[in-house]
Design a protein around this motif. Sequence first.
Motif, short mmCIF file in Angstrom:
data_model
loop_
_atom_site.label_atom_id
_atom_site.label_comp_id
_atom_site.label_asym_id
_atom_site.label_seq_id
_atom_site.Cartn_x
_atom_site.Cartn_y
_atom_site.Cartn_z
N ALA A 137 13.73 2.57 -11.79
CA ALA A 137 12.85 1.49 -11.32
C ALA A 137 13.24 1.15 -9.89
O ALA A 137 14.40 1.20 -9.51
N LEU A 138 12.25 0.82 -9.08
CA LEU A 138 12.50 0.43 -7.69
C LEU A 138 12.43 -1.08 -7.52
O LEU A 138 13.01 -1.63 -6.59
N CYS B 99 4.54 5.56 -4.58
CA CYS B 99 5.69 5.72 -5.48
C CYS B 99 5.30 5.53 -6.95
O CYS B 99 6.05 5.90 -7.85
N ALA B 100 4.15 4.90 -7.17
CA ALA B 100 3.73 4.50 -8.52
C ALA B 100 3.64 5.63 -9.54
O ALA B 100 4.02 5.43 -10.70
N PRO B 101 3.16 6.82 -9.18
CA PRO B 101 3.04 7.86 -10.22
C PRO B 101 4.37 8.19 -10.91
O PRO B 101 4.38 8.52 -12.09
N THR C 128 3.96 1.14 -11.31
CA THR C 128 3.28 0.20 -10.43
C THR C 128 4.25 -0.90 -10.03
O THR C 128 4.97 -1.43 -10.87
N GLN C 129 4.28 -1.23 -8.76
CA GLN C 129 5.17 -2.22 -8.19
C GLN C 129 6.64 -1.88 -8.43
O GLN C 129 7.51 -2.74 -8.41
N ALA D 41 0.84 -1.21 0.00
CA ALA D 41 0.00 0.00 0.00
C ALA D 41 0.87 1.25 0.00
O ALA D 41 0.58 2.22 -0.71
N MET D 42 1.95 1.24 0.77
CA MET D 42 2.85 2.40 0.79
C MET D 42 3.54 2.57 -0.56
O MET D 42 3.77 3.68 -1.02
#
Length: 115
Positions: free
Chosen positions: A53-54, A36-38, A42-43, A31-32
Amino acid sequence: MKRLAPLFAASLLTFGVQAQANEDLRFDPEAMAWLCAPCHGTQGRELYESMPALAGLDPEFFTQTMLDYREGRRATTIMDRVARGFSDAEIKAMALWFAEQPAEQWNPEELNHAQ
């Protein structure tokens, strides 16, 4: 409405104190991660070439980078403010979650078909 504002503020303050006092508080790193997604996809999958990329990042690297942003040791446009919103435990939980995500880039065609 004006009479409710102090009650609302007091309830937020009370919630914050209770959350800090509860060392056993469980975090939902997925959820946290949506915060970061914007920018990071996503993921944590790379969405824009200009944003790293994370997904698949080493958790120690992610943690140290976030702490450096939060403490002002790393220059940034916005990440210093984002990092200040997370506790050490939340940063660590997100670091472990992102490390488990497959490090793959979004296919631009996939984005075009989703609309």
